[in-house]
Each structure stands twice: as structure tokens, then as C-alpha cells.
Design a protein around this motif. Structure first.
Motif, PDB file in Angstrom:
ATOM      1  N   SER A 235      36.860  12.466  39.357  1.00  0.00           N
ATOM      2  CA  SER A 235      35.336  12.015  39.200  1.00  0.00           C
ATOM      3  C   SER A 235      34.768  13.235  39.355  1.00  0.00           C
ATOM      4  O   SER A 235      33.377  13.512  38.379  1.00  0.00           O
ATOM      5  CB  SER A 235      34.411  11.128  39.707  1.00  0.00           C
ATOM      6  N   GLU A 236      34.675  14.054  40.007  1.00  0.00           N
ATOM      7  CA  GLU A 236      34.115  15.157  40.850  1.00  0.00           C
ATOM      8  C   GLU A 236      34.242  16.771  39.475  1.00  0.00           C
ATOM      9  O   GLU A 236      33.567  16.609  39.452  1.00  0.00           O
ATOM     10  CB  GLU A 236      34.840  15.612  41.586  1.00  0.00           C
ATOM     11  N   LYS A 237      35.589  16.420  38.793  1.00  0.00           N
ATOM     12  CA  LYS A 237      35.516  16.864  37.741  1.00  0.00           C
ATOM     13  C   LYS A 237      34.668  16.869  36.746  1.00  0.00           C
ATOM     14  O   LYS A 237      34.192  17.817  35.947  1.00  0.00           O
ATOM     15  CB  LYS A 237      37.174  17.350  37.328  1.00  0.00           C
ATOM     16  N   LEU A 238      35.019  16.048  36.034  1.00  0.00           N
ATOM     17  CA  LEU A 238      34.208  15.413  35.244  1.00  0.00           C
ATOM     18  C   LEU A 238      32.688  15.564  35.204  1.00  0.00           C
ATOM     19  O   LEU A 238      32.117  16.214  34.777  1.00  0.00           O
ATOM     20  CB  LEU A 238      34.177  13.238  34.850  1.00  0.00           C
ATOM     21  N   ALA A 239      32.589  15.041  36.981  1.00  0.00           N
ATOM     22  CA  ALA A 239      30.699  16.063  37.134  1.00  0.00           C
ATOM     23  C   ALA A 239      30.198  17.030  36.736  1.00  0.00           C
ATOM     24  O   ALA A 239      29.275  17.849  36.230  1.00  0.00           O
ATOM     25  CB  ALA A 239      29.946  15.312  38.535  1.00  0.00           C
ATOM     26  N   ASP A 240      31.134  17.821  37.100  1.00  0.00           N
ATOM     27  CA  ASP A 240      30.881  19.493  36.802  1.00  0.00           C
ATOM     28  C   ASP A 240      30.778  19.574  35.228  1.00  0.00           C
ATOM     29  O   ASP A 240      30.477  20.617  34.788  1.00  0.00           O
ATOM     30  CB  ASP A 240      32.088  20.430  36.977  1.00  0.00           C
ATOM     31  N   GLU A 241      32.258  18.954  34.191  1.00  0.00           N
ATOM     32  CA  GLU A 241      31.490  19.103  32.394  1.00  0.00           C
ATOM     33  C   GLU A 241      30.131  18.934  32.367  1.00  0.00           C
ATOM     34  O   GLU A 241      29.849  17.752  32.797  1.00  0.00           O
ATOM     35  CB  GLU A 241      33.245  18.371  31.626  1.00  0.00           C
ATOM     36  N   PRO A 242      29.879  19.521  31.462  1.00  0.00           N
ATOM     37  CA  PRO A 242      28.851  19.028  30.305  1.00  0.00           C
ATOM     38  C   PRO A 242      28.492  17.375  29.754  1.00  0.00           C
ATOM     39  O   PRO A 242      27.618  17.119  29.582  1.00  0.00           O
ATOM     40  CB  PRO A 242      28.187  19.998  30.018  1.00  0.00           C
ATOM     41  N   ILE A 243      29.726  17.969  28.804  1.00  0.00           N
ATOM     42  CA  ILE A 243      30.467  16.661  28.209  1.00  0.00           C
ATOM     43  C   ILE A 243      31.636  15.733  28.778  1.00  0.00           C
ATOM     44  O   ILE A 243      32.458  16.322  28.225  1.00  0.00           O
ATOM     45  CB  ILE A 243      30.384  16.663  26.894  1.00  0.00           C
ATOM     46  N   PRO A 244      31.504  15.136  29.177  1.00  0.00           N
ATOM     47  CA  PRO A 244      32.520  14.062  30.030  1.00  0.00           C
ATOM     48  C   PRO A 244      33.633  13.541  29.261  1.00  0.00           C
ATOM     49  O   PRO A 244      35.134  13.412  29.163  1.00  0.00           O
ATOM     50  CB  PRO A 244      32.304  13.069  30.934  1.00  0.00           C
TER      51      PRO A 244
ATOM     52  N   MET B 224      37.057  13.238  23.670  1.00  0.00           N
ATOM     53  CA  MET B 224      36.649  13.330  22.237  1.00  0.00           C
ATOM     54  C   MET B 224      35.221  13.967  21.965  1.00  0.00           C
ATOM     55  O   MET B 224      34.882  13.814  20.628  1.00  0.00           O
ATOM     56  CB  MET B 224      36.322  11.867  21.809  1.00  0.00           C
ATOM     57  N   THR B 225      34.573  13.045  22.713  1.00  0.00           N
ATOM     58  CA  THR B 225      32.940  14.087  22.150  1.00  0.00           C
ATOM     59  C   THR B 225      32.736  15.409  22.100  1.00  0.00           C
ATOM     60  O   THR B 225      32.816  16.312  21.018  1.00  0.00           O
ATOM     61  CB  THR B 225      31.741  13.383  22.413  1.00  0.00           C
ATOM     62  N   THR B 226      33.805  16.280  22.741  1.00  0.00           N
ATOM     63  CA  THR B 226      33.851  17.363  22.728  1.00  0.00           C
ATOM     64  C   THR B 226      34.368  17.673  21.349  1.00  0.00           C
ATOM     65  O   THR B 226      34.302  19.363  20.457  1.00  0.00           O
ATOM     66  CB  THR B 226      34.496  18.497  23.814  1.00  0.00           C
ATOM     67  N   VAL B 227      36.209  17.531  20.812  1.00  0.00           N
ATOM     68  CA  VAL B 227      36.315  17.233  19.756  1.00  0.00           C
ATOM     69  C   VAL B 227      35.714  17.291  18.502  1.00  0.00           C
ATOM     70  O   VAL B 227      35.566  17.948  17.298  1.00  0.00           O
ATOM     71  CB  VAL B 227      37.229  16.793  19.752  1.00  0.00           C
ATOM     72  N   ILE B 228      34.775  16.286  18.610  1.00  0.00           N
ATOM     73  CA  ILE B 228      34.186  15.766  17.781  1.00  0.00           C
ATOM     74  C   ILE B 228      32.567  17.028  17.319  1.00  0.00           C
ATOM     75  O   ILE B 228      32.427  17.122  15.582  1.00  0.00           O
ATOM     76  CB  ILE B 228      32.759  14.867  17.209  1.00  0.00           C
ATOM     77  N   LEU B 229      32.250  17.403  18.027  1.00  0.00           N
ATOM     78  CA  LEU B 229      31.517  18.723  18.393  1.00  0.00           C
ATOM     79  C   LEU B 229      31.789  19.707  17.598  1.00  0.00           C
ATOM     80  O   LEU B 229      31.535  20.690  16.987  1.00  0.00           O
ATOM     81  CB  LEU B 229      30.451  19.006  19.576  1.00  0.00           C
ATOM     82  N   ALA B 230      32.898  20.111  18.263  1.00  0.00           N
ATOM     83  CA  ALA B 230      33.671  21.726  17.985  1.00  0.00           C
ATOM     84  C   ALA B 230      33.469  21.384  16.575  1.00  0.00           C
ATOM     85  O   ALA B 230      33.908  22.347  15.560  1.00  0.00           O
ATOM     86  CB  ALA B 230      34.997  21.367  18.396  1.00  0.00           C
ATOM     87  N   ASP B 231      34.441  20.243  15.806  1.00  0.00           N
ATOM     88  CA  ASP B 231      34.318  20.303  14.253  1.00  0.00           C
ATOM     89  C   ASP B 231      33.754  20.488  13.681  1.00  0.00           C
ATOM     90  O   ASP B 231      33.650  20.740  12.474  1.00  0.00           O
ATOM     91  CB  ASP B 231      35.604  18.284  13.914  1.00  0.00           C
ATOM     92  N   ILE B 232      32.811  19.689  14.389  1.00  0.00           N
ATOM     93  CA  ILE B 232      30.636  19.885  13.837  1.00  0.00           C
ATOM     94  C   ILE B 232      30.541  21.454  13.445  1.00  0.00           C
ATOM     95  O   ILE B 232      30.087  21.652  12.300  1.00  0.00           O
ATOM     96  CB  ILE B 232      30.103  19.054  13.965  1.00  0.00           C
ATOM     97  N   ALA B 233      30.851  21.673  14.736  1.00  0.00           N
ATOM     98  CA  ALA B 233      30.233  23.251  14.269  1.00  0.00           C
ATOM     99  C   ALA B 233      31.144  24.019  13.276  1.00  0.00           C
ATOM    100  O   ALA B 233      30.607  24.997  12.793  1.00  0.00           O
ATOM    101  CB  ALA B 233      30.427  23.852  15.781  1.00  0.00           C
ATOM    102  N   LEU B 234      32.126  23.731  13.439  1.00  0.00           N
ATOM    103  CA  LEU B 234      33.067  24.443  12.569  1.00  0.00           C
ATOM    104  C   LEU B 234      32.847  24.387  11.236  1.00  0.00           C
ATOM    105  O   LEU B 234      32.805  25.505  10.546  1.00  0.00           O
ATOM    106  CB  LEU B 234      35.026  24.264  12.880  1.00  0.00           C
TER     107      LEU B 234
END
Length: 132
Positions: free
Chosen positions: A17-26, A29-39
Motif C-alpha cells: 500500500s505504501e508503494k501504491l501510494a507513491d505511484e501516479p496510477i495505482p 492495467m490502466t498504465t497498460v491502456i494509457l501506454a497503448d493509447i499513447a503508442l
């Protein structure tokens, strides 16, 4: 023994939970989707720039943009399908490349008629691009 494993699990979940709090997108899968859209968006912009540049050398930048804008759905789908076939396998690349070579040789053999026909088709597509 149970208490030790419960303490370890509690410490581990606290670290997570500490690590997740440090990440902008916890959610990963959201990160994967955003990367796909950006590419995909970057690829589309790059493709449009290359198309405009290549067509701009022959027809001028303004007409090239109109030609690209006037492309129909069928033409876009056929181009996308051929590119996928050509990039997914060696036999696909050979078939698509062979077809392009055959078309080029045919056009050269019938140069006068093909030039007139092609010019007419490009002008029609540019007109459609003007309206869009």
C-alpha cells in the motif's frame, strides 16, 4: 506460527500500500491502456506526417493534406489490412510485396493510360478531402 505469518502478511500488505501510494496510477492495467493509447496516437501522427511528406513531394503539401483527408473507409481498411498481413509473417510480406511489384510493372507497361487514370483518382480524392 499463525501469528508470525499474519504479521508477515500485514507487513507485506503495508509495503504494497505504501508503494501504491507513491505511484501516479495505482492500477497496472490502466498504465497498460494509457501506454497503448499513447503508442497508437504517436504512430498515427507519425504515419500522417510521413504520408504528407511523401505525397507533398509529388503534389504539394496542401493537396497532399486534402488527399489524405479524402481517403474513404474502404481505402483505409484495405491499406491497414495489407500492412498487417505484410508485417505479421514472411509469406505475407512476400505476397504483399509481390502484389505491389506486379502492380508497379503493370502501371509502367500501361504508363499513359495509368497516369491519366491515377491523376483523375487523386484529384477526386482531394476534392472529397476539401469537403470533409
Amino acid at each position: 506460527m499463525r501469528k508470525a505469518s499474519a504479521d508477515a502478511a500485514g507487513k507485506a500488505s503495508g509495503k504494497v500500500s505504501e508503494k501504491l501510494a507513491d505511484e501516479p496510477i495505482p492500477n497496472p492495467m490502466t498504465t497498460v491502456i494509457l501506454a497503448d493509447i499513447a503508442l497508437r496516437a504517436g504512430g498515427a501522427l507519425l504515419r500522417r506526417g510521413v504520408e504528407t511528406g511523401l505525397l507533398g513531394q509529388k503534389f504539394g503539401t496542401r493537396k497532399a493534406k486534402k488527399i489524405i483527408k479524402g481517403r474513404g473507409l474502404t481505402q483505409t481498411l484495405v491499406g491497414t489490412a495489407l500492412a498487417r498481413v505484410a508485417t505479421r509473417s514472411v509469406p505475407g510480406a512476400i505476397v504483399v510485396g509481390g502484389g505491389l511489384l506486379a502492380k508497379t510493372l503493370y502501371d509502367r507497361r500501361h504508363a499513359a493510360a495509368q497516369k491519366a487514370k491515377g491523376t483523375e483518382q487523386v484529384d477526386e480524392q482531394a476534392k472529397r478531402g476539401k469537403k470533409a
